[in-house]
Each structure stands twice: as structure tokens, then as C-alpha cells.
Enzyme design. Structure first.
Site, PDB file in Angstrom:
ATOM      1  N   CYS A  61       0.857  -1.319   0.120  1.00 25.12           N
ATOM      2  CA  CYS A  61       0.189  -0.064  -0.231  1.00 25.12           C
ATOM      3  C   CYS A  61       0.986   1.199  -0.194  1.00 25.12           C
ATOM      4  O   CYS A  61       0.535   2.343  -0.702  1.00 25.12           O
ATOM      5  CB  CYS A  61      -1.169   0.096   1.010  1.00 25.12           C
ATOM      6  SG  CYS A  61      -0.379  -0.127   2.770  1.00 25.12           S
ATOM      7  N   HIS A 112      -2.876   0.406   6.778  1.00 24.02           N
ATOM      8  CA  HIS A 112      -3.030   0.423   5.526  1.00 24.02           C
ATOM      9  C   HIS A 112      -3.586   2.207   5.089  1.00 24.02           C
ATOM     10  O   HIS A 112      -3.940   2.764   6.015  1.00 24.02           O
ATOM     11  CB  HIS A 112      -4.302  -0.295   4.956  1.00 24.02           C
ATOM     12  CG  HIS A 112      -4.388  -0.422   3.507  1.00 24.02           C
ATOM     13  ND1 HIS A 112      -3.818  -1.163   2.726  1.00 24.02           N
ATOM     14  CD2 HIS A 112      -5.504  -0.030   2.799  1.00 24.02           C
ATOM     15  CE1 HIS A 112      -4.299  -1.019   1.802  1.00 24.02           C
ATOM     16  NE2 HIS A 112      -5.213  -0.338   1.675  1.00 24.02           N
ATOM     17  N   HIS A 124      -6.037   2.069  -3.854  1.00 25.40           N
ATOM     18  CA  HIS A 124      -5.126   1.622  -3.176  1.00 25.40           C
ATOM     19  C   HIS A 124      -4.562   0.326  -3.667  1.00 25.40           C
ATOM     20  O   HIS A 124      -5.167  -0.494  -4.451  1.00 25.40           O
ATOM     21  CB  HIS A 124      -5.397   1.535  -1.741  1.00 25.40           C
ATOM     22  CG  HIS A 124      -6.883   0.410  -1.515  1.00 25.40           C
ATOM     23  ND1 HIS A 124      -6.683  -0.549  -0.944  1.00 25.40           N
ATOM     24  CD2 HIS A 124      -7.905   0.781  -2.321  1.00 25.40           C
ATOM     25  CE1 HIS A 124      -7.876  -1.085  -1.074  1.00 25.40           C
ATOM     26  NE2 HIS A 124      -8.772  -0.482  -2.035  1.00 25.40           N
TER      27      HIS A 124
END
Length: 154
Positions: A61, A112, A124
Site C-alpha cells: 500500500c 493501510h 490503493h
């Protein structure tokens, strides 16, 4: 009469040609933040998730967010999510703007990050699907949402 029409047709054509040649072309610097993010998303859409990845062969990420920010805005971010989370300033979810970074806490250990693209969506690198668009109001992501940070001055 024919010579007269041809002469003026030629003048009109050359005038239009010169005006269009002088017209300002849309460059990457004149693109909106949303346009730049969409270009980057299309470039990497479907790229698989790879822990520690920072290339088209695979992204985690933070590697994805880093690459997009560098390509689209010429901004170098820290490599790790926990360090990216210290850049810029916090913004309320209700005040999100395109380009803001959105942070999630899927587990106690794991963080994240993604990039908000407007209309309740973010881009993402998902561990299961690679680079994708997701919705903030998705049952999973809405429960894991932590905060957002703004880096861009848009």
C-alpha cells in the site's frame, strides 16, 4: 468569382491553422489532481500486491501511494505507512479532498493507506486484489477507517 472564393478559403484555413497551433495544449501541469490520480490509477490498475513492492511487478500500500505521489505531484513521501502518517495535517472525513491520504487499521499490527479520489472512493493496493478502487462506505473499510491527512494544497 472562383479565384476570389479560393483566395478567401485559403486565408480562412491558414488563420484557423495558425490559431490552433498557438492554442495552449493541456499538459500534465494543467491537469487537475483528480485527472493526475486517474492517469496513475489506469497505469497501475490490477498490479498485484507484493509486500515491500514499489514497482509495476507488485506494490504494497505505501509503495503504491509513494509511486503515485512521486509520478503525479513530484512529492517524495516516506517509505512506510507509519511514517507517511506523520506528513501533512489531519483532516476530518467529512472534509476530504481529492488527493488526501486515507488511513485504515485492519488489525492491531497492520496499517493501510490509500489516496482519496472523490465521490467516496479511494485507490490503493489491496492484499487480495492488487491496485483497485474501493469505497469508503464499504462495510469492511468503513469499520477500519482511522483518519486522513492532507499533503496537497489544492
Amino acid at each position: 468569382m472562383r479565384k476570389y472564393t479560393l483566395k478567401y478559403s485559403l486565408i480562412a484555413f491558414l488563420s484557423l491553422f495558425m490559431v490552433s497551433c498557438g492554442a495552449k495544449k493541456k499538459t500534465t501541469t494543467s491537469l487537475s489532481v483528480k485527472d493526475k490520480l486517474e492517469i496513475e490509477f489506469q497505469k497501475y490498475k490490477g498490479t498485484p500486491y507484493k509486500y515491500g513492492g514499489t514497482t509495476k511487478r507488485g506494490f504494497d500500500c505505501s509503495g503504491f501511494v509513494n509511486t503515485v505521489y512521486l509520478n503525479a505531484f513530484r512529492i517524495e513521501l516516506p517509505r512506510m505507512t507509519k511514517d507517511i502518517a506523520k506528513v501533512g495535517y489531519k483532516v476530518k472525513e467529512s472534509k476530504l479532498k481529492v488527493g488526501d491520504l486515507v488511513f485504515f487499521r485492519p488489525s492491531r499490527k497492520y496499517r493501510h493507506v490509500g489516496i482519496y479520489i472523490g465521490n467516496g472512493e479511494f485507490i490503493h493496493s489491496s492484499t487480495s486484489k492488487g491496485v483497485i478502487k474501493s469505497r469508503l462506505d464499504n462495510v469492511y473499510w468503513s469499520r477500519k477507517y482511522s483518519y486522513a491527512r492532507r499533503i496537497l494544497k489544492n
